[in-house]
Design a protein around this motif. Structure first.
Motif, PDB file in Angstrom:
ATOM      1  N   ASP A  64       0.476  16.659  25.879  1.00 56.95           N
ATOM      2  CA  ASP A  64       0.377  17.945  25.195  1.00 56.95           C
ATOM      3  C   ASP A  64      -1.066  18.437  25.230  1.00 56.95           C
ATOM      4  O   ASP A  64      -1.721  18.580  24.201  1.00 56.95           O
ATOM      5  CB  ASP A  64       0.872  17.833  23.745  1.00 56.95           C
ATOM      6  CG  ASP A  64       2.373  17.667  23.673  1.00 56.95           C
ATOM      7  OD1 ASP A  64       3.073  18.340  24.446  1.00 56.95           O
ATOM      8  OD2 ASP A  64       2.835  16.852  22.855  1.00 56.95           O
ATOM      9  N   HIS A  65      -1.551  18.665  26.441  1.00 61.22           N
ATOM     10  CA  HIS A  65      -2.912  19.168  26.627  1.00 61.22           C
ATOM     11  C   HIS A  65      -2.928  20.687  26.525  1.00 61.22           C
ATOM     12  O   HIS A  65      -1.919  21.336  26.788  1.00 61.22           O
ATOM     13  CB  HIS A  65      -3.447  18.770  28.013  1.00 61.22           C
ATOM     14  CG  HIS A  65      -3.344  17.303  28.293  1.00 61.22           C
ATOM     15  ND1 HIS A  65      -4.078  16.365  27.611  1.00 61.22           N
ATOM     16  CD2 HIS A  65      -2.592  16.621  29.181  1.00 61.22           C
ATOM     17  CE1 HIS A  65      -3.786  15.160  28.068  1.00 61.22           C
ATOM     18  NE2 HIS A  65      -2.885  15.290  29.026  1.00 61.22           N
ATOM     19  N   PRO A  66      -4.068  21.276  26.198  1.00 61.96           N
ATOM     20  CA  PRO A  66      -4.161  22.742  26.261  1.00 61.96           C
ATOM     21  C   PRO A  66      -4.099  23.189  27.726  1.00 61.96           C
ATOM     22  O   PRO A  66      -4.364  22.398  28.635  1.00 61.96           O
ATOM     23  CB  PRO A  66      -5.528  23.046  25.643  1.00 61.96           C
ATOM     24  CG  PRO A  66      -6.309  21.780  25.762  1.00 61.96           C
ATOM     25  CD  PRO A  66      -5.318  20.656  25.750  1.00 61.96           C
ATOM     26  N   ASP A  67      -3.743  24.433  27.961  1.00 59.61           N
ATOM     27  CA  ASP A  67      -3.653  24.948  29.331  1.00 59.61           C
ATOM     28  C   ASP A  67      -5.001  24.902  30.032  1.00 59.61           C
ATOM     29  O   ASP A  67      -5.086  24.598  31.216  1.00 59.61           O
ATOM     30  CB  ASP A  67      -3.111  26.375  29.340  1.00 59.61           C
ATOM     31  CG  ASP A  67      -1.638  26.421  28.959  1.00 59.61           C
ATOM     32  OD1 ASP A  67      -0.969  25.364  28.980  1.00 59.61           O
ATOM     33  OD2 ASP A  67      -1.154  27.519  28.637  1.00 59.61           O
ATOM     34  N   THR A  68      -6.036  25.256  29.320  1.00 60.48           N
ATOM     35  CA  THR A  68      -7.402  25.167  29.843  1.00 60.48           C
ATOM     36  C   THR A  68      -8.265  24.599  28.722  1.00 60.48           C
ATOM     37  O   THR A  68      -7.845  24.557  27.569  1.00 60.48           O
ATOM     38  CB  THR A  68      -7.951  26.549  30.277  1.00 60.48           C
ATOM     39  OG1 THR A  68      -7.875  27.453  29.183  1.00 60.48           O
ATOM     40  CG2 THR A  68      -7.166  27.117  31.462  1.00 60.48           C
ATOM     41  N   ASP A  69      -9.469  24.188  29.069  1.00 62.80           N
ATOM     42  CA  ASP A  69     -10.367  23.624  28.069  1.00 62.80           C
ATOM     43  C   ASP A  69     -10.768  24.731  27.095  1.00 62.80           C
ATOM     44  O   ASP A  69     -11.346  25.747  27.499  1.00 62.80           O
ATOM     45  CB  ASP A  69     -11.603  23.043  28.759  1.00 62.80           C
ATOM     46  CG  ASP A  69     -12.461  22.227  27.815  1.00 62.80           C
ATOM     47  OD1 ASP A  69     -12.549  22.575  26.619  1.00 62.80           O
ATOM     48  OD2 ASP A  69     -13.048  21.235  28.277  1.00 62.80           O
ATOM     49  N   PRO A  70     -10.464  24.574  25.803  1.00 66.74           N
ATOM     50  CA  PRO A  70     -10.774  25.636  24.835  1.00 66.74           C
ATOM     51  C   PRO A  70     -12.273  25.901  24.681  1.00 66.74           C
ATOM     52  O   PRO A  70     -12.669  26.933  24.168  1.00 66.74           O
ATOM     53  CB  PRO A  70     -10.163  25.137  23.528  1.00 66.74           C
ATOM     54  CG  PRO A  70      -9.841  23.714  23.727  1.00 66.74           C
ATOM     55  CD  PRO A  70      -9.792  23.432  25.197  1.00 66.74           C
ATOM     56  N   ARG A  71     -13.098  24.986  25.166  1.00 66.99           N
ATOM     57  CA  ARG A  71     -14.547  25.189  25.086  1.00 66.99           C
ATOM     58  C   ARG A  71     -15.045  26.128  26.184  1.00 66.99           C
ATOM     59  O   ARG A  71     -16.159  26.622  26.114  1.00 66.99           O
ATOM     60  CB  ARG A  71     -15.276  23.842  25.185  1.00 66.99           C
ATOM     61  CG  ARG A  71     -14.927  22.907  24.027  1.00 66.99           C
ATOM     62  CD  ARG A  71     -15.411  21.522  24.303  1.00 66.99           C
ATOM     63  NE  ARG A  71     -14.671  20.991  25.450  1.00 66.99           N
ATOM     64  CZ  ARG A  71     -14.757  19.756  25.898  1.00 66.99           C
ATOM     65  NH1 ARG A  71     -15.561  18.908  25.312  1.00 66.99           N
ATOM     66  NH2 ARG A  71     -14.054  19.354  26.920  1.00 66.99           N
ATOM     67  N   ASP A  72     -14.206  26.348  27.209  1.00 70.71           N
ATOM     68  CA  ASP A  72     -14.598  27.252  28.298  1.00 70.71           C
ATOM     69  C   ASP A  72     -14.480  28.702  27.858  1.00 70.71           C
ATOM     70  O   ASP A  72     -13.698  29.039  26.970  1.00 70.71           O
ATOM     71  CB  ASP A  72     -13.696  27.062  29.523  1.00 70.71           C
ATOM     72  CG  ASP A  72     -13.917  25.732  30.212  1.00 70.71           C
ATOM     73  OD1 ASP A  72     -14.932  25.072  29.916  1.00 70.71           O
ATOM     74  OD2 ASP A  72     -13.074  25.355  31.041  1.00 70.71           O
ATOM     75  N   THR A  73     -15.237  29.557  28.507  1.00 69.13           N
ATOM     76  CA  THR A  73     -15.097  30.992  28.288  1.00 69.13           C
ATOM     77  C   THR A  73     -13.881  31.439  29.101  1.00 69.13           C
ATOM     78  O   THR A  73     -13.904  31.394  30.332  1.00 69.13           O
ATOM     79  CB  THR A  73     -16.358  31.740  28.762  1.00 69.13           C
ATOM     80  OG1 THR A  73     -17.485  31.151  28.117  1.00 69.13           O
ATOM     81  CG2 THR A  73     -16.265  33.211  28.461  1.00 69.13           C
ATOM     82  N   THR A  74     -12.817  31.813  28.409  1.00 69.01           N
ATOM     83  CA  THR A  74     -11.545  32.113  29.059  1.00 69.01           C
ATOM     84  C   THR A  74     -11.694  33.137  30.172  1.00 69.01           C
ATOM     85  O   THR A  74     -11.173  32.949  31.269  1.00 69.01           O
ATOM     86  CB  THR A  74     -10.519  32.598  28.009  1.00 69.01           C
ATOM     87  OG1 THR A  74     -10.427  31.606  27.003  1.00 69.01           O
ATOM     88  CG2 THR A  74      -9.169  32.823  28.637  1.00 69.01           C
ATOM     89  N   HIS A  75     -12.412  34.219  29.912  1.00 64.59           N
ATOM     90  CA  HIS A  75     -12.568  35.269  30.917  1.00 64.59           C
ATOM     91  C   HIS A  75     -13.224  34.712  32.181  1.00 64.59           C
ATOM     92  O   HIS A  75     -12.772  34.964  33.294  1.00 64.59           O
ATOM     93  CB  HIS A  75     -13.383  36.440  30.358  1.00 64.59           C
ATOM     94  CG  HIS A  75     -13.646  37.507  31.362  1.00 64.59           C
ATOM     95  ND1 HIS A  75     -12.642  38.342  31.815  1.00 64.59           N
ATOM     96  CD2 HIS A  75     -14.774  37.854  32.036  1.00 64.59           C
ATOM     97  CE1 HIS A  75     -13.153  39.166  32.723  1.00 64.59           C
ATOM     98  NE2 HIS A  75     -14.445  38.884  32.868  1.00 64.59           N
ATOM     99  N   THR A  76     -14.271  33.928  32.015  1.00 64.78           N
ATOM    100  CA  THR A  76     -14.981  33.363  33.159  1.00 64.78           C
ATOM    101  C   THR A  76     -14.098  32.371  33.912  1.00 64.78           C
ATOM    102  O   THR A  76     -14.023  32.389  35.136  1.00 64.78           O
ATOM    103  CB  THR A  76     -16.281  32.661  32.694  1.00 64.78           C
ATOM    104  OG1 THR A  76     -17.056  33.606  31.960  1.00 64.78           O
ATOM    105  CG2 THR A  76     -17.066  32.119  33.852  1.00 64.78           C
ATOM    106  N   THR A  77     -13.414  31.504  33.167  1.00 66.00           N
ATOM    107  CA  THR A  77     -12.556  30.496  33.788  1.00 66.00           C
ATOM    108  C   THR A  77     -11.447  31.163  34.595  1.00 66.00           C
ATOM    109  O   THR A  77     -11.226  30.823  35.753  1.00 66.00           O
ATOM    110  CB  THR A  77     -11.954  29.574  32.713  1.00 66.00           C
ATOM    111  OG1 THR A  77     -13.016  29.001  31.966  1.00 66.00           O
ATOM    112  CG2 THR A  77     -11.114  28.483  33.326  1.00 66.00           C
ATOM    113  N   HIS A  78     -10.739  32.124  34.002  1.00 65.44           N
ATOM    114  CA  HIS A  78      -9.641  32.791  34.704  1.00 65.44           C
ATOM    115  C   HIS A  78     -10.156  33.555  35.914  1.00 65.44           C
ATOM    116  O   HIS A  78      -9.504  33.571  36.961  1.00 65.44           O
ATOM    117  CB  HIS A  78      -8.866  33.712  33.759  1.00 65.44           C
ATOM    118  CG  HIS A  78      -8.053  32.959  32.758  1.00 65.44           C
ATOM    119  ND1 HIS A  78      -6.956  32.215  33.101  1.00 65.44           N
ATOM    120  CD2 HIS A  78      -8.204  32.823  31.417  1.00 65.44           C
ATOM    121  CE1 HIS A  78      -6.449  31.648  32.025  1.00 65.44           C
ATOM    122  NE2 HIS A  78      -7.191  31.998  30.987  1.00 65.44           N
TER     123      HIS A  78
END
Length: 181
Positions: A79-93
């Protein structure tokens, strides 16, 4: 009813596998964990059996189910998050979308190369698209999605492409049958 009952003859190997699994899996009776251990062992054994005895797509899916069951039995549900919540979502995507676009372009370029000689299959007509690019384009496309429903749909595509790649490996590595005389 026994494995010799008419109509069950074909299931004798499966019945023997279930019997061996029941005899060799340590189970703590009266304990939920013991039941879970036995269930995981039986599910894995049956799925692996089915994986080896069914035709291509169902066989590969059986192997995937067996591996998933084994991993769940070993580590529990993931049950991991989809992406690392510490990342900046906009930058990661944006980065993932960029990589998906790169692999889309690589695949397009490969598909349009029809005159080059391919060392892998020089005698067969084909495009030069390769599984690395096909799968990576889908993976990065899924990672670039922020909408959970769209990401899920993309991950189904990733799983489908991964299974298709496994089937292609199996076709390439299958023993060649002797020509009929």
């Amino acid at each position: 009813m026994t494995a010799t009952t008419p109509g069950l003859t074909d299931l004798r190997p499966l019945a023997a596998l279930i019997n061996r699994t029941l005899q060799t899996t340590p189970a703590r009776l009266g304990c939920i964990e013991g039941t879970a251990d036995l269930t995981a062992a039986l599910t894995t054994a049956v799925a692996t059996y089915m994986g080896h005895n069914l035709q291509s797509a169902p066989r590969v899916l059986g192997e995937i189910i067996a591996e998933h069951t084994r991993q769940d039995a070993t580590w529990g549900a993931d049950d991991h998050p989809d992406t690392d919540p510490r990342d900046t979502t906009h930058t990661t995507h944006a980065r993932y979308a960029h990589h998906a676009n790169i692999w889309w372009r690589v695949n397009k370029e490969r598909a349009n190369r029809t005159t080059d000689c391919c060392s892998g299959y020089p005698e067969e007509p084909h495009t030069h698209t390769a599984w690395d690019g096909v799968l990576l384009e889908e993976v990065y496309g899924a990672l670039a999605e922020s909408d959970p429903a769209q990401r899920r749909a993309c991950l189904i595509q990733v799983a489908t492409k991964a299974a298709a790649w496994i089937e292609a490996i199996d076709r390439r590595t299958a023993p060649q049958s002797a020509p009929e005389s």
